[in-house]
Design an enzyme around this catalytic site. Structure first.
Site, PDB file in Angstrom:
ATOM      1  CE1 TYR A  52      -0.279 -10.175   4.327  1.00 21.33           C
ATOM      2  CE2 TYR A  52       1.871 -10.804   5.146  1.00 21.33           C
ATOM      3  CZ  TYR A  52       1.089 -10.093   4.261  1.00 21.33           C
ATOM      4  OH  TYR A  52       1.676  -9.296   3.318  1.00 21.33           O
ATOM      5  CB  ILE A  71      -0.919   0.016   1.249  1.00 28.32           C
ATOM      6  CG1 ILE A  71      -1.778  -1.258   1.325  1.00 28.32           C
ATOM      7  CG2 ILE A  71      -1.791   1.277   1.244  1.00 28.32           C
ATOM      8  CD1 ILE A  71      -2.729  -1.481   0.160  1.00 28.32           C
TER       9      ILE A  71
END
Length: 182
Positions: free
Chosen positions: A157, A112
């Site tokens: 994650y 990002i």
């Protein structure tokens, strides 16, 4: 007419906004106007301009390096990550037949842009990418790799169901896997 650079496709994402919002909402995230688009001749320059914070550069390759790798490994599908029509990130994914017993499905190189970090895009796009690869490749384990000192990424994650294996990739990154339970 500009020639398409290596590693770039002309495909478009065919998921509807409603499907994307549903996928993100199911993961317990707020609904955002998120889209995943293939890297094309129209957006590759903008993709190349993406960058992470200085402190994150040791964790991920540049978009240029990623697109070069997509040329070398044709299994990779490089994609731009859009929020409200604005490019905010990049990722690659693909199925590698020669890995493991039955091949492996990877999500790789999620980044990002530093201007858009801290807004939940990493988690939201990881959830959306997971849905996309499962739609394209079917329900099977998904793999990714991460440096052990990248705590923010590991937290994302793990929240999305990825768990460490005892494996390392060729760069020494730790491999995580998410089994798909339907």
């Amino acid at each position: 007419m500009a020639t398409q650079p290596a590693g770039v496709t002309s495909g478009k994402c065919d998921r509807t906004k409603a499907q994307q919002a549903c996928a993100v909402q199911q993961k317990g995230l707020k609904v955002m106007d998120l889209h995943i688009h293939d890297v094309t001749a129209e957006n590759y320059r903008e993709i190349l301009a993406l960058h992470v914070a200085e402190s994150q550069k040791e964790f991920i390759e540049t978009p240029y390096e990623c697109l070069e790798d997509a040329v070398a490994w044709r299994q990779f599908r490089p994609v731009g990550l859009y929020a409200g029509g604005v490019l905010v990130g990049f990722a690659m994914y693909g199925f590698f037949e020669g890995e493991g017993r039955n091949g492996r499905l990877w999500i790789d190189r999620l980044l990002i842009d530093e201007r858009y970090q801290g807004r939940g895009y990493g988690k939201a796009f990881m959830a959306l990418l997971t849905e996309r690869v499962l739609e394209e490749y079917g329900g099977q384990p998904i793999y990714l790799s991460v440096y052990p000192d990248n705590a923010p990424a590991i937290g994302i994650y793990e929240k999305l169901g990825f768990r460490f294996t005892d494996e390392r990739d060729v760069n020494g990154e730790h491999i995580m896997r998410r089994d798909w339970n339907g």
